[in-house]
Design a protein around this motif. Structure first.
Motif, PDB file in Angstrom:
ATOM      1  N   MET A 201     -79.128 -26.873  47.174  1.00 45.99           N
ATOM      2  CA  MET A 201     -79.679 -27.219  46.331  1.00 45.99           C
ATOM      3  C   MET A 201     -81.090 -27.934  46.261  1.00 45.99           C
TER       4      MET A 201
ATOM      5  N   TRP B 290     -76.061 -27.643  43.167  1.00 43.31           N
ATOM      6  CA  TRP B 290     -75.589 -27.522  44.322  1.00 43.31           C
ATOM      7  C   TRP B 290     -74.863 -26.934  44.355  1.00 43.31           C
ATOM      8  N   ASN B 291     -74.994 -25.602  45.895  1.00 45.55           N
ATOM      9  CA  ASN B 291     -73.837 -24.891  46.366  1.00 45.55           C
ATOM     10  C   ASN B 291     -73.455 -25.720  46.922  1.00 45.55           C
TER      11      ASN B 291
ATOM     12  N   GLY C  48     -80.672 -29.151  52.021  1.00 41.24           N
ATOM     13  CA  GLY C  48     -79.542 -28.534  52.754  1.00 41.24           C
ATOM     14  C   GLY C  48     -78.857 -29.412  53.224  1.00 41.24           C
TER      15      GLY C  48
ATOM     16  N   LEU D  51     -82.962 -29.933  40.823  1.00 43.34           N
ATOM     17  CA  LEU D  51     -82.426 -31.945  41.101  1.00 43.34           C
ATOM     18  C   LEU D  51     -83.291 -32.583  40.037  1.00 43.34           C
TER      19      LEU D  51
ATOM     20  N   ALA E 124     -72.085 -34.787  49.183  1.00 45.62           N
ATOM     21  CA  ALA E 124     -72.424 -34.628  48.265  1.00 45.62           C
ATOM     22  C   ALA E 124     -72.629 -36.179  46.647  1.00 45.62           C
TER      23      ALA E 124
ATOM     24  N   GLU F 190     -69.311 -24.878  43.687  1.00 45.78           N
ATOM     25  CA  GLU F 190     -71.045 -26.001  43.072  1.00 45.78           C
ATOM     26  C   GLU F 190     -70.343 -27.510  42.903  1.00 45.78           C
TER      27      GLU F 190
ATOM     28  N   THR G 259     -75.309 -26.355  52.595  1.00 48.83           N
ATOM     29  CA  THR G 259     -75.189 -26.270  51.362  1.00 48.83           C
ATOM     30  C   THR G 259     -76.842 -25.955  50.826  1.00 48.83           C
TER      31      THR G 259
END
Ligand code: SER
Length: 572
Positions: free
Chosen positions: A204, A177-178, A87, A209, A103, A168, A202
């Motif tokens: 992830m 990823w948010n 994050g 990933l 991002a 997202e 953030t």
């Protein structure tokens, strides 16, 4: 790209862009609105409302997380209990434009291409997130999907707190990823207020990933897990293998952060995971050394990034051995009992099995599995637990004379004025006891429960071994010293955030109100003030410690692994 490289690339990327790298906080959070750390933002939560307190305006981390809510999903392609969250965070440093650009840039730098993104489209007390939509469009993303607040709004983690719209990112059909824009503060009455300084949070999942980066069909095929599957017998069903591997990893990290198997709160989460693996061993005839090797290997390979795992890896095996000793016999009996009449096994019977044999719900569900027409329902099972708790509480009240209690806070009980006076003295002594325990045994000591009647204090706390006689003497001596110093007891009503800042000890609770009472014991006229104890507490307390009388520890006991109980009294 290997998961180790992904962690490194992520932190390097944000370091180069002016972020301070923060180590993962413990799975036991400071934030009492959650049982365990569920997101990277938790350790930074206070900075969204007080950016001036943040060590840097922009930070990035790889955070150990645990989500109890996903426990029933473990075994599918993408759900886990424990996971690692990458994050980046900002508290007034940057906002939507940069967060979105970073991002996209990061994903491209590791060779990934975004399929589509989602943004918030909502009207009413919160606004649609037109700005994010616009930014994505400018960056060349064509597939921008819109969703309501069920999907694209995050937080708060408790009844109140920072929260906001999310955008997202999806790759290969998986949300990876948010990005949360904390623009609002949700108040306890449910209304939203704009935050003075909006922030970025953030998250992830490293496992997801790695899955897209390594071109795998599910998270368990990534390098984060694959090697552990090789330790398991081939013929074991895939779902069972996934449960064992997920739970073993979660157990490793929970124990390492100081959680111990207990019957409540985080301790109970851990106990359920261990017992479930033990039950799988029994029902699938697995040798116990398999689980032991898994834990051993995990502590060692994750130790490269989390060195704390190497320092205390023996604790993990010790705790498992203790739980095996405790649960082994009743597990076998419980499973036999359970199998006697599977068709009649409803949630009420499941609760009886839990009560008698300590079988957690998941274990019962795993064993009963497809053998019964209908699935067991977790909510109904939990209702049975609640019903039982109500009945036993009623039992306690009856024991106290049946005319109701003058005082019953759950922790303190007194049936008349005379008892009340004694209970108040014991209550202040309990605060002194907790402070003294931490002074002698270290800050790792956490209150796990207490019960005070006119006769005695019963105080439970986390600690993993018997206290020596010398330690007991020291603790008792410190409490009596605090009494002899005639310390004042002062109560202040302040905001919860301020209380934590002032270092007030608190006991985990679902949620605290916005303003809390903090009781401090010490000499406030001294310069600088001498503070012996400070705790969030509802009271009541004595005004001065001299009212307590002499304090004496009568007995210590072990209550489950990792926790101890002291019984103490005060004498006039
Ligand atoms: N707090 C958000 C999440 O957990 C983003 O980090 O998804």
């Amino acid at each position: 790209m290997s998961s180790a490289e992904l962690r490194k690339k992520f932190l390097d990327f944000f370091k180069k862009r002016g972020h301070k790298i923060a180590p993962s906080s413990s799975l036991i959070p400071d934030d009492p609105s959650v049982l365990l750390t569920t997101a990277g933002m938790q350790q930074f939560k206070k900075y969204y409302t007080e950016p001036s307190l943040a060590p840097a305006p922009n930070v990035a981390s790889v955070q150990k997380c645990f989500r109890t809510s996903d426990i029933d999903e473990v075994g599918d392609e993408s759900h886990l209990t424990f996971f690692e969250m990458l994050g980046n965070f900002s508290f007034g440093g940057y906002f939507k434009e940069k967060a979105i650009k970073y991002a996209k840039e990061f994903l491209e730098s590791i060779g990934l291409k975004i399929d589509y993104v989602t943004v918030l489209n909502e009207k009413g007390d919160i606004e649609p997130d037109k700005e994010s939509e616009e930014i994505w469009r400018r960056l060349g993303i064509k597939d921008i999907r819109k969703a309501g607040r069920e999907d694209n709004f995050w937080g708060p983690t408790g009844a109140e707190g920072p929260c906001g719209p999310t955008t997202e990112i999806y790759i290969n059909g998986v949300e990876i990823w948010n990005i949360v824009f904390n623009e609002y503060y949700k108040k306890p009455d449910g209304s939203f207020e704009k935050l003075k300084t909006p922030g970025v949070d953030t998250g992830m999942g490293l496992e997801r990933l790695a899955m897209v980066s390594q071109g795998k069909k599910n998270i368990f095929e990534t390098d984060l897990f694959a090697q552990y599957f090789e330790l398991l017998p081939k013929e074991l069903p895939e779902k069972i293998k996934r449960i064992i591997v997920d739970h073993s990893r979660a157990i490793t990290f929970l124990i390492n952060d100081g959680v111990r198997p207990l019957n409540k709160e985080a301790g109970y989460v851990l106990r359920r995971l261990i017992r479930r693996v033990m039950a799988i061993e029994t029902t699938h005839n697995l040798k116990s050394h398999i689980f032991d090797s898994l834990l051993h290997d995990m502590a060692h390979s994750y130790g490269d990034f989390y060195p704390e795992l190497l320092r205390k890896s023996n604790n993990i095996q010790d705790e498992i051995q203790k739980e095996r000793a405790k649960f082994g016999k009743s597990l076998d009996k419980g499973i036999q009992e359970m199998k006697k009449d599977i068709q009649a096994l409803d949630e009420k019977r499941a609760f009886d099995l839990y009560q008698t044999y300590g079988l957690p719900f998941e274990v019962i569900k795993d064993v009963v599995g497809g053998l019964r027409g209908s699935e067991l329902n977790r909510n109904k099972f939990e209702e049975e637990i609640k019903k039982h708790q109500k009945i036993s509480r009623a039992g306690v009240e009856k024991k106290f004379g049946g005319h109701g209690l003058l005082l019953d806070t759950g922790e303190l009980k007194a049936k008349d004025e005379e008892e009340l006076k004694k209970v108040i003295r014991l209550h202040t002594a309990t605060h002194l006891l907790q402070a003294a325990l931490r002074k002698v045994l270290g800050d790792g000591v956490k209150q796990a429960g207490s019960d005070i009647t006119a006769e005695r204090i019963r105080f439970d706390f986390t600690y993993d071994r018997k206290l020596t006689d010398e330690e007991i003497k020291k603790i008792e001596g410190l409490v009596n010293l605090a009494i002899s110093k005639k310390y004042q007891v002062e109560m202040k009503e302040i905001s919860y955030e301020e209380a934590l800042k002032a270092g007030a000890l608190h006991f985990f609770k679902e949620k605290y109100p916005e303003n809390v009472k903090v009781y401090s014991v010490g000499d406030f006229r001294a310069d600088p003030p001498e503070i012996f104890s400070r705790e969030l507490c509802g009271g009541p307390h004595v005004k001065n410690t001299s009212e307590i009388g002499q304090f004496k520890i009568l007995k210590q006991e072990a209550i489950g692994s990792g926790a101890r109980r002291l019984r103490a009294i005060v004498m006039s």
